[in-house]
Write an enzyme that holds these catalytic residues in place. Sequence first.
Site: not given
Ligand SMILES: *Cc1c(COP(=O)(O)O)cnc(C)c1O
Ligand code: SF4
Length: 436
Positions: A139, A126, A303, A122-123, A347, A135, A340, A142, A144
Site C-alpha cells: 500500500c 496487549r 500518520d 505499548r499498552y 490511539k 504483503c 495514533d 503504509c 510501516r
Molecule cells: C493498535 C495497537 C494495539 C491495539 O490497540 P487496540 O486499541 O486494542 O486495538 C496494540 N499495540 C500497538 C502497538 C498498537 O499500535
Molecule cells: S498497510 Fe502496509 S503492512 Fe498493511 S497490507 Fe499495506 S503494505 Fe502491508
Amino acid sequence: MQISNTGTDATKPSPASRKIDPLTDDWLWQLKNSITTLEEVEEFLDIRFEPAERMLLEQTLEKFPLSVTPYYLSLVETEDFRNDPVFMQAVPCADELIVQEHDMADPLAEDTDSPVPLITHRYPDRVLLRISNTCSMYCRHCTRKRTVGDTDSLPMPDEIEVALDYIRSTKGVRDVLLSGGDPLMLSDSRLDQILTALDEIDHVEVVRLGTRMPAVLPQRITEELCTMLSTHQPLWLNTHFNHPNAITPESKTALRRLADAGLPLGNQSVLLAGVNDCPRIMRRLVERLVANRVRPYYLYQCDLSEGLSNFRTPVSKGIEIIENLIGHTSGFAVPRYVIDAPHGGGKIPVMPNCIVSWAPDRVVLRNYEGVICTYQEPVDYDRSQCDHECTTCDLTGPPPSKRTIHGVAGLMRDNNDTDALVPEDNERHGRRDDEA
Ligand SMILES: *Cc1c(COP(=O)(O)O)cnc(C)c1O
Ligand code: SF4
C-alpha cells in the site's frame, strides 16, 4: 515459510496474458503473477506514464517496492486512473518523494517500544507481534514503509520464538495482535504453529490477526485456511478496506468464509486524501462492511510517516465524516476515529463534540439533527454500595495489583494517591526549592 512476491520470475507470463483472467481463484498464481514494475502497470491497464513522471516514479520504487496482484489491479477504472482509489493505493505517485518537516521514519515509535525484536509492547495488557514483513500488495500509504517489503529483514523462526518467549514470560499480556506485513503471507501450516503456541499460553485470552487479504487478495481466504483458523478460537480478524470499490463478489466470499468460521470481523480504514475523504464514500463503505458482517473498528488519521504527505487530510475532515455517520447510519457501522499519537502515545479517539454545556443539575446535549436537549442529572446519586476499597472488593475481578489503572482514569480512582499528572520537564515545578 514466507512466500515472496518480490523480484522477477523468468517464467512469468506477460502482463497481457495475465489480464485474461485476473480473477483466477488461485492465490499463489496471483502472487506469482503480481505486477511489480511500471512497464507492467502500463501494459496491464493499457495506460502510459509521462517520461518525466516516470523517472520520479522509478525513484519511489527504490524507497518502497511496487507489488500488486492482478486481481486488485483489475479493479482500477482506467478512464481517470490517476484519481482512481484502487490505483492511488497500489501505484506510486511522484509526491511520495516529498519528505516534510514533521515526517518521521517511525512516527509511532514501534521500534523504540520494542522489548524484543518483532514485538511492540505499548499498552500494559496487549502486544503487537510482526510475524511477516511482506504483503500481497504494498500500500502506498503504509505506515510501516520503513520495514515492510524489505526482504532482507524477514522475521526469522528463531526471532519469532524469542518473541513468543517474551509473551510467555510476560503474564500481563492477555491480547496478542499478529501483524506484519501481512501475517497471511505465511503458509497455513506455519500460521497454525504460531497460533497453537499462543493457544498454549494460559494468560493469553484473545488473539487478533490484522490482514489486508480480504481486500487485496481475497483468494487467500480459502476454505482450508478458515477451517484451520476456526480451531484457534477466540480469534478476531481485522481487515483493511478503504473504499467501497474493493467490496467485490470475491471479497464478499472471503468475508463470508471467515464469518462462517466463527471469527468476529473488524475493519481498520485509513483516511486518505483523494481516496476516501468523503462522507458519502465512507458511508457506503461502512454500510457495505456491516452487510458483510464486518464491524468498522477504526478510522485512522493518516500518520506522519515519511512520504505520506500527499495522503494526509486535516483532522477536521475525519470529524466531518464521523458527524455524517453518527445518527445517520447504524450505530455499529460507525468506526472510532483515532489519531495514533506520535512517539508511541497510542490511539487517541477524536469525536465531534456533543456536550453543548453543563450545569451541576443537567447536561445540555445536541443530537445529530441539531436538536438541543437537556439530560437531568440524578439529584440523589450516592455510591453508597461502594466503600471505595477496590483492594478488597470482590466485584472488580483480579486485585488492582494486576489491573492497575493508569493515566487519567487513575486520577478518578479514590484508592489512588495521584491527583495530578505533571510532565517530567515541567518548568514551574523545576523552579520549586524542593525539586531544584
Ligand atoms: C493498535 C495497537 C494495539 C491495539 O490497540 P487496540 O486499541 O486494542 O486495538 C496494540 N499495540 C500497538 C502497538 C498498537 O499500535
Ligand atoms: S498497510 Fe502496509 S503492512 Fe498493511 S497490507 Fe499495506 S503494505 Fe502491508
